[in-house]
Design an enzyme around this catalytic site. Structure first.
Site, PDB file in Angstrom:
ATOM      1  N   ASP A 145     -63.235  57.115 -58.811  1.00 59.91           N
ATOM      2  CA  ASP A 145     -63.064  55.618 -58.436  1.00 59.91           C
ATOM      3  C   ASP A 145     -62.231  55.119 -59.551  1.00 59.91           C
ATOM      4  OD1 ASP A 145     -65.222  53.677 -56.736  1.00 59.91           O
ATOM      5  OD2 ASP A 145     -64.007  52.823 -58.080  1.00 59.91           O
ATOM      6  N   LYS A 200     -67.481  51.674 -63.456  1.00 56.46           N
ATOM      7  CA  LYS A 200     -68.451  52.344 -62.684  1.00 56.46           C
ATOM      8  C   LYS A 200     -68.443  53.697 -62.955  1.00 56.46           C
ATOM      9  CE  LYS A 200     -68.608  51.036 -58.284  1.00 56.46           C
ATOM     10  NZ  LYS A 200     -68.324  50.771 -57.066  1.00 56.46           N
ATOM     11  N   LEU A 209     -75.071  55.705 -42.283  1.00 54.04           N
ATOM     12  CA  LEU A 209     -76.012  55.550 -43.123  1.00 54.04           C
ATOM     13  C   LEU A 209     -76.511  53.953 -43.245  1.00 54.04           C
ATOM     14  CD1 LEU A 209     -74.982  54.409 -46.224  1.00 54.04           C
ATOM     15  CD2 LEU A 209     -74.432  56.520 -46.448  1.00 54.04           C
ATOM     16  N   GLU A 226     -78.196  51.220 -45.837  1.00 58.90           N
ATOM     17  CA  GLU A 226     -78.398  50.993 -47.227  1.00 58.90           C
ATOM     18  C   GLU A 226     -79.938  50.615 -47.349  1.00 58.90           C
ATOM     19  OE1 GLU A 226     -75.989  47.661 -48.890  1.00 58.90           O
ATOM     20  OE2 GLU A 226     -74.326  48.532 -48.389  1.00 58.90           O
ATOM     21  N   PHE A 284     -83.945  47.005 -34.062  1.00 57.39           N
ATOM     22  CA  PHE A 284     -82.886  46.017 -34.002  1.00 57.39           C
ATOM     23  C   PHE A 284     -83.362  44.792 -33.099  1.00 57.39           C
ATOM     24  CE2 PHE A 284     -81.066  48.821 -36.502  1.00 57.39           C
ATOM     25  CZ  PHE A 284     -80.250  48.305 -37.350  1.00 57.39           C
ATOM     26  N   GLY A 318     -84.737  36.556 -36.456  1.00 62.99           N
ATOM     27  CA  GLY A 318     -84.744  36.342 -37.912  1.00 62.99           C
ATOM     28  C   GLY A 318     -83.513  35.432 -38.139  1.00 62.99           C
ATOM     29  N   CYS A 320     -71.539  45.485 -43.614  1.00 57.50           N
ATOM     30  CA  CYS A 320     -70.922  46.141 -42.479  1.00 57.50           C
ATOM     31  C   CYS A 320     -70.645  45.212 -41.256  1.00 57.50           C
ATOM     32  CB  CYS A 320     -71.522  47.410 -41.978  1.00 57.50           C
ATOM     33  SG  CYS A 320     -71.406  48.646 -43.504  1.00 57.50           S
ATOM     34  N   LYS A 348     -68.228  41.984 -40.813  1.00 57.93           N
ATOM     35  CA  LYS A 348     -66.791  42.537 -40.883  1.00 57.93           C
ATOM     36  C   LYS A 348     -66.413  43.319 -39.956  1.00 57.93           C
ATOM     37  CE  LYS A 348     -66.494  46.391 -44.144  1.00 57.93           C
ATOM     38  NZ  LYS A 348     -66.138  47.351 -43.018  1.00 57.93           N
TER      39      LYS A 348
HETATM   40  P1  NAD Z   1     -67.907  49.686 -51.741  1.00 57.41           P
HETATM   41  O1  NAD Z   1     -67.399  48.413 -52.072  1.00 57.41           O
HETATM   42  O2  NAD Z   1     -69.276  49.866 -52.337  1.00 57.41           O
HETATM   43  O3  NAD Z   1     -67.010  51.164 -52.641  1.00 57.41           O
HETATM   44  C1  NAD Z   1     -65.913  51.206 -52.295  1.00 57.41           C
HETATM   45  C2  NAD Z   1     -65.043  51.916 -53.768  1.00 57.41           C
HETATM   46  O4  NAD Z   1     -63.868  52.336 -53.641  1.00 57.41           O
HETATM   47  C3  NAD Z   1     -65.172  50.940 -54.982  1.00 57.41           C
HETATM   48  O5  NAD Z   1     -65.774  51.411 -55.930  1.00 57.41           O
HETATM   49  C4  NAD Z   1     -63.616  50.649 -55.176  1.00 57.41           C
HETATM   50  O6  NAD Z   1     -63.502  50.520 -56.804  1.00 57.41           O
HETATM   51  C5  NAD Z   1     -63.302  52.116 -54.852  1.00 57.41           C
HETATM   52  N1  NAD Z   1     -61.662  52.082 -54.619  1.00 57.41           N
HETATM   53  C6  NAD Z   1     -60.984  51.378 -53.997  1.00 57.41           C
HETATM   54  N2  NAD Z   1     -59.569  51.895 -53.925  1.00 57.41           N
HETATM   55  C7  NAD Z   1     -59.685  52.900 -54.531  1.00 57.41           C
HETATM   56  C8  NAD Z   1     -58.744  53.952 -54.918  1.00 57.41           C
HETATM   57  N3  NAD Z   1     -57.367  53.827 -54.586  1.00 57.41           N
HETATM   58  N4  NAD Z   1     -58.975  55.099 -55.741  1.00 57.41           N
HETATM   59  C9  NAD Z   1     -60.266  55.268 -56.115  1.00 57.41           C
HETATM   60  N5  NAD Z   1     -61.198  54.459 -55.968  1.00 57.41           N
HETATM   61  C10 NAD Z   1     -61.035  53.207 -54.999  1.00 57.41           C
HETATM   62  O7  NAD Z   1     -67.830  50.154 -50.487  1.00 57.41           O
HETATM   63  P2  NAD Z   1     -68.841  50.794 -49.452  1.00 57.41           P
HETATM   64  O8  NAD Z   1     -69.954  49.829 -49.013  1.00 57.41           O
HETATM   65  O9  NAD Z   1     -69.034  52.169 -50.011  1.00 57.41           O
HETATM   66  O10 NAD Z   1     -67.991  50.951 -48.212  1.00 57.41           O
HETATM   67  C11 NAD Z   1     -67.101  52.038 -48.112  1.00 57.41           C
HETATM   68  C12 NAD Z   1     -66.581  52.027 -46.631  1.00 57.41           C
HETATM   69  O11 NAD Z   1     -67.633  52.785 -46.030  1.00 57.41           O
HETATM   70  C13 NAD Z   1     -66.168  50.943 -45.795  1.00 57.41           C
HETATM   71  O12 NAD Z   1     -65.125  50.973 -44.959  1.00 57.41           O
HETATM   72  C14 NAD Z   1     -67.641  50.356 -45.250  1.00 57.41           C
HETATM   73  O13 NAD Z   1     -67.207  49.645 -44.041  1.00 57.41           O
HETATM   74  C15 NAD Z   1     -68.034  51.791 -44.561  1.00 57.41           C
HETATM   75  N6  NAD Z   1     -69.355  52.008 -44.558  1.00 57.41           N
HETATM   76  C16 NAD Z   1     -70.398  51.277 -45.356  1.00 57.41           C
HETATM   77  C17 NAD Z   1     -71.911  51.539 -45.273  1.00 57.41           C
HETATM   78  C18 NAD Z   1     -72.510  50.857 -46.284  1.00 57.41           C
HETATM   79  O14 NAD Z   1     -73.747  50.759 -45.916  1.00 57.41           O
HETATM   80  N7  NAD Z   1     -72.255  50.043 -47.208  1.00 57.41           N
HETATM   81  C19 NAD Z   1     -72.140  52.241 -44.151  1.00 57.41           C
HETATM   82  C20 NAD Z   1     -71.343  52.841 -43.389  1.00 57.41           C
HETATM   83  C21 NAD Z   1     -70.057  52.862 -43.549  1.00 57.41           C
END
Ligand code: NAD
Length: 435
Positions: free
Chosen positions: A30, A35, A152, A154, A251, A255, A262, A265
Site C-alpha cells: 500500500d 497503514k 465479500l 464488510e 435484502f 429501512g 459499494c 458507487k
Molecule cells: P480501500 O479504500 O479500503 O482500499 C484501497 C487501498 O488501495 C487504500 O489503502 C489505498 O491507499 C491503496 N492504493 C491506492 N492506490 C495504490 C497504489 N498505486 N499502490 C498501492 N496502494 C494503493 O478500498 P476497498 O473498500 O478495499 O475497495 C477496493 C476495491 O474493491 C474497490 O474497487 C471496491 O469497489 C471493491 N470492493 C469492495 C468491497 C468492500 O466491501 N469494501 C467489496 C467488494 C469489492
C-alpha cells in the site's frame, strides 16, 4: 503461490490474509505509509471481525508481509492482484480508475513474463482491455490480465471470503485460469462454485450483482411506503414473499436505504457504462432515485416525530456505520440523515459501538455519547439508524425513563410496536401500518 496484493484496504487486506491462510506467500502493498507501518506493528486499519487474529497468525507463520515498496512486493510474484479503490468520479459517477492505472504503470516496471495480473477491484467492462493496452505501452510482454471481482460483505468479510457463494474468474487464456484455480484450490476442494467466464463478462457480473441487490432494497422500501398508506406490515410482506425460493429472504429489510462503499458507487458506474453503450437501464436508474429520496424522507420522518420542527430538539442517534460490524462510514445513511437534522437546528447525540473515530472525521457539531442510554438522555426522540446487535436488547423502560420526548424512531424495525409502547414509548417504524 507467490502473490502480490496492491492495495491493502478492506478487500486487499482480507483477501491477502485469507490467501496466506490458504498457504500462499502473500505480500500486501500500500502507498499509505501509516497503514503499512501500523500493520507491521500489528495494528489493523479497519475494524472487521476476526481480521486481527487471522493477520497476526499468518504474519507469525511468515506467509504474510506488508510493504510500501511496490517493486519489492511485485518482482517475484506469480500473480499480482489489484485491489485499490475505484471511487465514483465527482460529477458524473463514472468509476474513477486513476488508482488502478497508476498501479498498473508501477507494476509494469518490475513484472516478470508469465505473471498473471488480476483485477479484484470493481472495475467497468473493458478495464482489463485498457490494462493490457497500458502494459503494451510499457513494453511488457507475456503477461495475462484476468478479472476476479470480489463479493465479500464488510462485517462478515472473512467468512464470505472463505465460504463464498461463488468465485468468478474472467480469464482469456488457460494459463490465467490455471493460476487462479491453483490460488483458490482450497475453496475448489470445498466445492465452492468457480465460474470461468470471458473477462468482460466477469467485470459486468460484479456490477449486475450489486445493482440487483440495490434493486431489492429499493423495492422493499417502496413496498414499505405502500404498507404505511394501506395499513399493512412490510415485515410480514417481506417474509411472505421471501419464503418463495424464487425471491429469497435476503435484502428485503425495509429501512433508511442502502449506503456503504459499494452499492451507491457501483449503481452509478453501471449507469455510466450503460449510457456509453447506448442502453438505458431504467430499473437501476429508478433504484438510485428511490434510494436518494429515501434518506431525505427518513430525516423528515424524525422531524415529524418531534412535532414538525427539529429546531432546538435533542435527537439521540443509535448507529452511524453504514451497517453493523464495521466502522466503515462511506456513504452511510446516517450522514444525510444526521446532517439534515443538524441543518434544521437539532442537537444530535450519537452512539456507535465502533465507528466513532471514523464518524468524527465526517460530522461536525454532534456529540458522541459513550453508550445508547447516554444518547437517549433528555432526548426528544431516539433514532435507530444502524441495527447493531447491542441495540436489539436495550432496556426500553430504562431508555424511556431517561428521555424527554419518549419517541422511538426505529428505522431498522428492530423492535415491535407492542414492546415499545409497553415501555411507554411512542413507536415509529418503517412500513409497519399506518403512520
Ligand atoms: P480501500 O479504500 O479500503 O482500499 C484501497 C487501498 O488501495 C487504500 O489503502 C489505498 O491507499 C491503496 N492504493 C491506492 N492506490 C495504490 C497504489 N498505486 N499502490 C498501492 N496502494 C494503493 O478500498 P476497498 O473498500 O478495499 O475497495 C477496493 C476495491 O474493491 C474497490 O474497487 C471496491 O469497489 C471493491 N470492493 C469492495 C468491497 C468492500 O466491501 N469494501 C467489496 C467488494 C469489492
Amino acid at each position: 503461490m507467490r502473490i502480490a496484493m496492491i492495495g491493502t484496504g478492506y478487500v486487499g487486506l482480507v483477501s491477502g490474509a485469507c490467501f496466506a491462510d490458504f498457504g500462499h506467500e502473500v505480500c500486501c502493498i500500500d502507498k499509505d505509509e501509516a497503514k503499512i507501518d501500523g500493520l507491521n506493528d500489528g495494528k489493523m486499519p479497519i475494524w472487521e471481525p476476526g481480521l486481527e487474529a487471522l493477520v497476526k497468525a499468518n504474519v507469525a507463520r511468515g506467509r504474510l508481509t506488508f510493504t510500501k515498496d511496490l517493486v519489492a512486493g511485485v518482482h517475484d510474484a506469480e500473480a499480482v492482484f489489484i485491489a485499490v479503490g475505484t471511487p465514483a468520479r465527482r460529477g458524473d459517477g463514472h468509476a474513477d480508475l486513476t488508482f488502478v492505472f497508476q498501479a498498473v504503470r508501477e507494476l509494469a516496471k518490475v513484472i516478470k513474463p508469465g505473471t498473471v495480473v488480476v483485477t479484484k477491484s470493481t472495475v467497468p467492462v473493458g478495464t482489463g482491455d485498457r490494462i493490457e493496452a497500458i502494459l503494451r505501452e510499457e513494453a511488457v510482454t507475456d503477461v495475462s490480465v484476468a478479472s476476479n471481482p470480489e463479493f465479500l460483505r464488510e462485517g462478515a468479510a472473512i467468512a464470505d471470503f472463505k465460504h463464498p457463494d461463488r468465485i468468478v474468474v474472467g480469464a482469456e487464456n488457460q494459463h490465467a485460469q490455471d493460476v487462479l484455480k491453483e490460488i483458490y484450490r482450497p475453496l475448489f476442494l470445498n466445492r465452492a462454485p468457480i465460474l470461468f467466464t470471458a473477462r468482460r463478462t466477469a467485470e459486468l457480473t460484479k456490477y449486475a450483482a450489486n445493482a440487483f441487490l440495490a434493486v431489492k432494497i429499493s423495492f422493499i422500501n417502496e413496498i414499505a411506503n405502500l404498507c404505511e398508506a394501506v395499513d399493512a406490515d412490510v415485515q410480514d410482506v417481506a417474509r411472505g414473499i421471501g419464503l418463495d425460493n424464487r425471491i429469497g429472504p435476503k435484502f428485503l429489510h425495509a429501512g433508511p436505504g442502502y449506503g456503504g462503499s459499494c452499492f451507491p458507487k457501483d449503481t452509478l458506474a453501471l449507469l455510466q457504462t450503460a449510457d456509453e453503450a447506448g442502453i438505458d437501464q431504467r430499473i437501476v436508474r429508478t433504484t438510485v432515485e428511490v434510494n436518494d429520496s429515501r434518506k431525505v424522507a427518513m430525516a423528515e420522518r424524525v422531524v415529524h416525530a418531534v412535532g414538525g420542527s427539529a429546531s432546538g430538539k435533542r435527537i439521540g442517534v443509535l448507529g452511524l456505520a453504514f451497517k453493523p460490524n464495521t466502522d466503515d462510514m462511506r456513504d452511510a445513511p446516517s450522514i444525510p440523515i444526521v446532517n439534515l437534522l443538524l441543518e434544521q437546528g437539532a442537537e444530535v447525540r450519537a452512539f456507535d459501538p465502533v465507528a466513532k473515530e471514523q464518524a468524527e472525521k465526517i460530522f461536525s457539531g454532534i456529540t458522541f455519547s459513550p453508550n445508547a442510554y447516554a444518547a437517549a438522555t433528555d432526548a426528544d426522540a431516539l433514532v435507530i439508524v444502524t441495527e447493531w446487535d447491542e441495540f436489539r436488547a436495550l432496556d426500553l423502560k430504562k431508555l424511556a425513563g431517561t428521555m424527554r420526548g419518549k419517541v422511538l424512531v426505529d428505522l431498522r424495525n428492530v423492535y415491535s410496536r407492542d414492546e415499545a409502547e409497553g415501555a411507554g414509548l411512542a413507536y415509529i417504524g418503517v412500513g409497519r401500518g399506518k403512520i
